[in-house]
Design an enzyme around this catalytic site. Sequence first.
Site, PDB file in Angstrom:
ATOM      1  N   LYS A  18       0.824  -1.213   0.000  1.00 26.39           N
ATOM      2  CA  LYS A  18       0.000   0.000   0.000  1.00 26.39           C
ATOM      3  C   LYS A  18       0.860   1.266   0.000  1.00 26.39           C
ATOM      4  O   LYS A  18       0.605   2.190  -0.761  1.00 26.39           O
ATOM      5  CB  LYS A  18      -0.924   0.027   1.235  1.00 26.39           C
ATOM      6  CG  LYS A  18      -1.903  -1.119   1.301  1.00 26.39           C
ATOM      7  CD  LYS A  18      -2.903  -0.938   2.445  1.00 26.39           C
ATOM      8  CE  LYS A  18      -2.280  -0.982   3.822  1.00 26.39           C
ATOM      9  NZ  LYS A  18      -1.874  -2.312   4.282  1.00 26.39           N
ATOM     10  N   ARG A  68     -10.088   0.446   8.280  1.00 26.69           N
ATOM     11  CA  ARG A  68      -9.654  -0.903   8.608  1.00 26.69           C
ATOM     12  C   ARG A  68     -10.743  -1.713   9.290  1.00 26.69           C
ATOM     13  O   ARG A  68     -10.512  -2.886   9.624  1.00 26.69           O
ATOM     14  CB  ARG A  68      -8.463  -0.816   9.558  1.00 26.69           C
ATOM     15  CG  ARG A  68      -7.108  -1.049   8.908  1.00 26.69           C
ATOM     16  CD  ARG A  68      -6.055  -0.894   9.987  1.00 26.69           C
ATOM     17  NE  ARG A  68      -4.870  -1.639   9.705  1.00 26.69           N
ATOM     18  CZ  ARG A  68      -3.792  -1.126   9.109  1.00 26.69           C
ATOM     19  NH1 ARG A  68      -3.784   0.119   8.708  1.00 26.69           N
ATOM     20  NH2 ARG A  68      -2.739  -1.879   8.913  1.00 26.69           N
ATOM     21  N   ARG A  81      11.221  -6.313   5.886  1.00 20.63           N
ATOM     22  CA  ARG A  81      11.072  -4.895   6.230  1.00 20.63           C
ATOM     23  C   ARG A  81      11.515  -4.642   7.672  1.00 20.63           C
ATOM     24  O   ARG A  81      12.156  -3.641   7.970  1.00 20.63           O
ATOM     25  CB  ARG A  81       9.606  -4.465   6.036  1.00 20.63           C
ATOM     26  CG  ARG A  81       9.394  -2.977   6.271  1.00 20.63           C
ATOM     27  CD  ARG A  81       8.018  -2.526   5.847  1.00 20.63           C
ATOM     28  NE  ARG A  81       7.013  -2.849   6.844  1.00 20.63           N
ATOM     29  CZ  ARG A  81       5.700  -2.646   6.674  1.00 20.63           C
ATOM     30  NH1 ARG A  81       5.238  -2.155   5.538  1.00 20.63           N
ATOM     31  NH2 ARG A  81       4.845  -2.948   7.630  1.00 20.63           N
ATOM     32  N   ARG A 129      11.165  -1.551  12.251  1.00 18.29           N
ATOM     33  CA  ARG A 129       9.812  -1.288  12.751  1.00 18.29           C
ATOM     34  C   ARG A 129       9.442  -2.373  13.753  1.00 18.29           C
ATOM     35  O   ARG A 129       9.482  -3.558  13.429  1.00 18.29           O
ATOM     36  CB  ARG A 129       8.825  -1.277  11.580  1.00 18.29           C
ATOM     37  CG  ARG A 129       7.996  -0.003  11.554  1.00 18.29           C
ATOM     38  CD  ARG A 129       7.099   0.031  10.381  1.00 18.29           C
ATOM     39  NE  ARG A 129       5.857  -0.692  10.617  1.00 18.29           N
ATOM     40  CZ  ARG A 129       4.809  -0.603   9.812  1.00 18.29           C
ATOM     41  NH1 ARG A 129       4.864   0.158   8.747  1.00 18.29           N
ATOM     42  NH2 ARG A 129       3.712  -1.285  10.076  1.00 18.29           N
ATOM     43  N   ARG A 155      -1.357  -9.414  13.155  1.00 16.87           N
ATOM     44  CA  ARG A 155      -1.840  -8.414  12.196  1.00 16.87           C
ATOM     45  C   ARG A 155      -2.554  -9.064  11.025  1.00 16.87           C
ATOM     46  O   ARG A 155      -3.546  -8.542  10.518  1.00 16.87           O
ATOM     47  CB  ARG A 155      -0.672  -7.541  11.715  1.00 16.87           C
ATOM     48  CG  ARG A 155      -0.275  -6.513  12.774  1.00 16.87           C
ATOM     49  CD  ARG A 155       1.161  -6.098  12.642  1.00 16.87           C
ATOM     50  NE  ARG A 155       1.408  -5.356  11.425  1.00 16.87           N
ATOM     51  CZ  ARG A 155       2.608  -5.276  10.851  1.00 16.87           C
ATOM     52  NH1 ARG A 155       3.644  -5.911  11.361  1.00 16.87           N
ATOM     53  NH2 ARG A 155       2.756  -4.562   9.766  1.00 16.87           N
TER      54      ARG A 155
HETATM   55  P1  ADP Z   1       0.667  -2.250   7.928  1.00 15.47           P
HETATM   56  O1  ADP Z   1      -0.247  -1.991   6.767  1.00 15.47           O
HETATM   57  O2  ADP Z   1       1.986  -2.799   7.514  1.00 15.47           O
HETATM   58  O3  ADP Z   1       0.024  -3.041   9.044  1.00 15.47           O
HETATM   59  P2  ADP Z   1       0.374   0.474   8.985  1.00 15.47           P
HETATM   60  O4  ADP Z   1       1.507   1.411   9.063  1.00 15.47           O
HETATM   61  O5  ADP Z   1      -0.756   0.798   8.088  1.00 15.47           O
HETATM   62  O6  ADP Z   1       1.082  -0.882   8.586  1.00 15.47           O
HETATM   63  O7  ADP Z   1      -0.230   0.215  10.444  1.00 15.47           O
HETATM   64  C1  ADP Z   1       0.555  -0.146  11.561  1.00 15.47           C
HETATM   65  C2  ADP Z   1      -0.330  -0.334  12.801  1.00 15.47           C
HETATM   66  O8  ADP Z   1      -0.976   0.906  13.139  1.00 15.47           O
HETATM   67  C3  ADP Z   1      -1.489  -1.333  12.644  1.00 15.47           C
HETATM   68  O9  ADP Z   1      -1.102  -2.663  12.899  1.00 15.47           O
HETATM   69  C4  ADP Z   1      -2.480  -0.801  13.705  1.00 15.47           C
HETATM   70  O10 ADP Z   1      -2.120  -1.202  15.001  1.00 15.47           O
HETATM   71  C5  ADP Z   1      -2.300   0.702  13.640  1.00 15.47           C
HETATM   72  N1  ADP Z   1      -3.274   1.315  12.695  1.00 15.47           N
HETATM   73  C6  ADP Z   1      -2.984   1.901  11.495  1.00 15.47           C
HETATM   74  N2  ADP Z   1      -4.117   2.321  10.887  1.00 15.47           N
HETATM   75  C7  ADP Z   1      -5.150   1.975  11.705  1.00 15.47           C
HETATM   76  C8  ADP Z   1      -6.558   2.103  11.643  1.00 15.47           C
HETATM   77  N3  ADP Z   1      -7.162   2.665  10.575  1.00 15.47           N
HETATM   78  N4  ADP Z   1      -7.306   1.624  12.667  1.00 15.47           N
HETATM   79  C9  ADP Z   1      -6.729   1.064  13.721  1.00 15.47           C
HETATM   80  N5  ADP Z   1      -5.400   0.895  13.862  1.00 15.47           N
HETATM   81  C10 ADP Z   1      -4.607   1.344  12.866  1.00 15.47           C
END
Ligand code: ADP
Length: 190
Positions: free
Chosen positions: A14, A89, A128, A134, A145
């Site tokens: 993404k 999400r 990654r 991270r 996740r």
């Molecule tokens: P990835 O797509 O690799 O999981 P992100 O950077 O999008 O990475 O998200 C990292 C973490 O941030 C998620 O696992 C979650 O805990 C939190 N997070 C991100 N966006 C949301 C969201 N829209 N709602 C709830 N938690 C979120």
Amino acid sequence: MLNIVIFGAPGSGKGTQSEKLIEKYNLAHISTGDVLRAEMKNGTELGKLAEGYISQGQLVPDDVVIGMLANVLDSKNDVAGVIFDGFPRTIPQGEALEAMLKKRGQDVSIVVSLEVEESELIERLIKRGQQSGRSDDNLETIKSRLDVYKNQTSPLKEHYKTTGKLMTIKGQGDIEDIFGLIVEAVDKVK
Ligand code: ADP
């Protein structure tokens, strides 16, 4: 206004594809993951709250993320559109996004879902984690996740399929080829 939701499991690409889309269509990028990580880095109350959830591979509660998204969206004026990366999400987040856009006389233009096999996702995320450090890119957290994605996030796909907004794209292969397919889909709704 071109409002693109980029959708997919963790590690589906993404962020990579968002960067290319922003450049091509002159969009503002809203990545809830990036916003949350910035809050954590700055040690804000929101960041401290988010840290516990993120390190466990769980979602930050809807009300928190929805409030945060609304604030960020308000700060993006004079743009040709927005790319939403990592939001929505959950179903309630999807409903909130629709309401927020409607209030502004807008709508989601397209939902691009990047489809990648689970074994490849795990491989990418581990790599990654080694490169970026991270903290949520370790095997145990990655597995939670992916479960969260399956149970809480992927049901949104059905919703967007019903509304005719969903465009699924194979997210494996050459980055430029994948981008080409996305551009083709976006140009149709522009
Ligand atoms: P990835 O797509 O690799 O999981 P992100 O950077 O999008 O990475 O998200 C990292 C973490 O941030 C998620 O696992 C979650 O805990 C939190 N997070 C991100 N966006 C949301 C969201 N829209 N709602 C709830 N938690 C979120």
